[in-house]
Scaffold this motif. Sequence first.
Motif, PDB file in Angstrom:
ATOM      1  N   ASP A  95      39.159   4.509  16.874  1.00 55.78           N
ATOM      2  CA  ASP A  95      40.131   4.399  15.787  1.00 55.78           C
ATOM      3  C   ASP A  95      40.427   2.928  15.520  1.00 55.78           C
ATOM      4  N   LYS A 127      48.144   8.715   1.735  1.00 56.63           N
ATOM      5  CA  LYS A 127      47.465   8.791   3.030  1.00 56.63           C
ATOM      6  C   LYS A 127      46.616   7.539   3.260  1.00 56.63           C
ATOM      7  N   LYS A 147      47.321   4.445   6.079  1.00 53.45           N
ATOM      8  CA  LYS A 147      46.255   4.103   7.032  1.00 53.45           C
ATOM      9  C   LYS A 147      45.977   2.596   7.044  1.00 53.45           C
ATOM     10  N   PHE A 195      42.116   1.765  13.061  1.00 55.12           N
ATOM     11  CA  PHE A 195      43.282   1.603  12.196  1.00 55.12           C
ATOM     12  C   PHE A 195      44.610   1.790  12.936  1.00 55.12           C
ATOM     13  N   TYR A 196      44.562   2.458  14.072  1.00 54.77           N
ATOM     14  CA  TYR A 196      45.806   2.692  14.812  1.00 54.77           C
ATOM     15  C   TYR A 196      45.720   2.248  16.278  1.00 54.77           C
TER      16      TYR A 196
END
Length: 329
Positions: free
Chosen positions: A309, A12, A16, A311-312
């Motif tokens: 966010d 996970k 990420k 990271f995305y």
Amino acid sequence: MNRSKNFLKRKKLFDKFSNQLHLLKENGLINIDLKYDKTYICPLCVRQFNEDDLMSKNKNFLTEEDAPPNKLKGTRIALTCKECNSTAGHQIDADLIHALRNLDDVFSLRNESQHRKIQFESGLISGKFTPKSNGLIEVQHSLNNNNPSLLSKYLDSLKNNSVGQKLSITPKYGKINIESIDRALLKTSYILTFAKFGYIFLLDKYYDLYREQIMDINSKYKKEIFVRNQFSRDSIGTYYVINPGIKSIFNIFSLKTSYSETLIGSIIPIPGITPEQIHKNLVSNGFSTREKGKVKTNLNTTKYDPNADLFYDINEIKKIVQWLRKCEA
């Protein structure tokens, strides 16, 4: 195929950070050749790894990294390669953990009897320390475990009140390297920054010095900026310092043992400004506390949207990049 819980946690974290890394590359925000379709860069040694390196059968596989150290109630928030995890943990984290445990032993004796030693003149006196319900500590000395003449002299000094009101109890974990403690605090703050921002700016060559100070205890250590026990628990987190000339990342984190909690504030400069410059600007903008060598100063801090966010969502990432560019201007 069944996977262990630890593997799934690592996977996970890998997904990420790897997703963000490739997102930065695709949008021209980093200029690094990525070796794999899914790449993870160890934040300490900056070597590249792929999904296969999540498997513990690999010699230098990716491991979960605690910040602060797990023994100080930290949490696993990132991945580092096994070599970096082992090196930094053994070399510097251990001294930080031992230093705090020494404080615990001196002040609380862990609420149970302990065999400790007292520094007396040029020797050591062994004794069994037992805390009592009235707040006093009972100390028993064995003739078999002490130099008889030194013990006799020590007891006579107690009777004559010539030994003084304070006893110097030798630390359970021995002498601690203060510089190692600072390196461990730097490592914790650096990993916390990585967990918050990922690769947005920490791959900059500017941070090579930070990585070297964390990984190589023989490297020259440059004094970083730490503040101790001036915060409340609800202030724990990552902040932006927006004072002119002091713009940086400010982490507040907790170091907890069984009997104590220490709150640390740590400044991580952004590229383009050195810790020395930040310290100079802090002092020059500060005001006197009427204590020799101490200056009080105010940090103007703000928090980025906790729901953003980084990271995305490339738009949120670009906001951080724009902020950094403004700081450098």
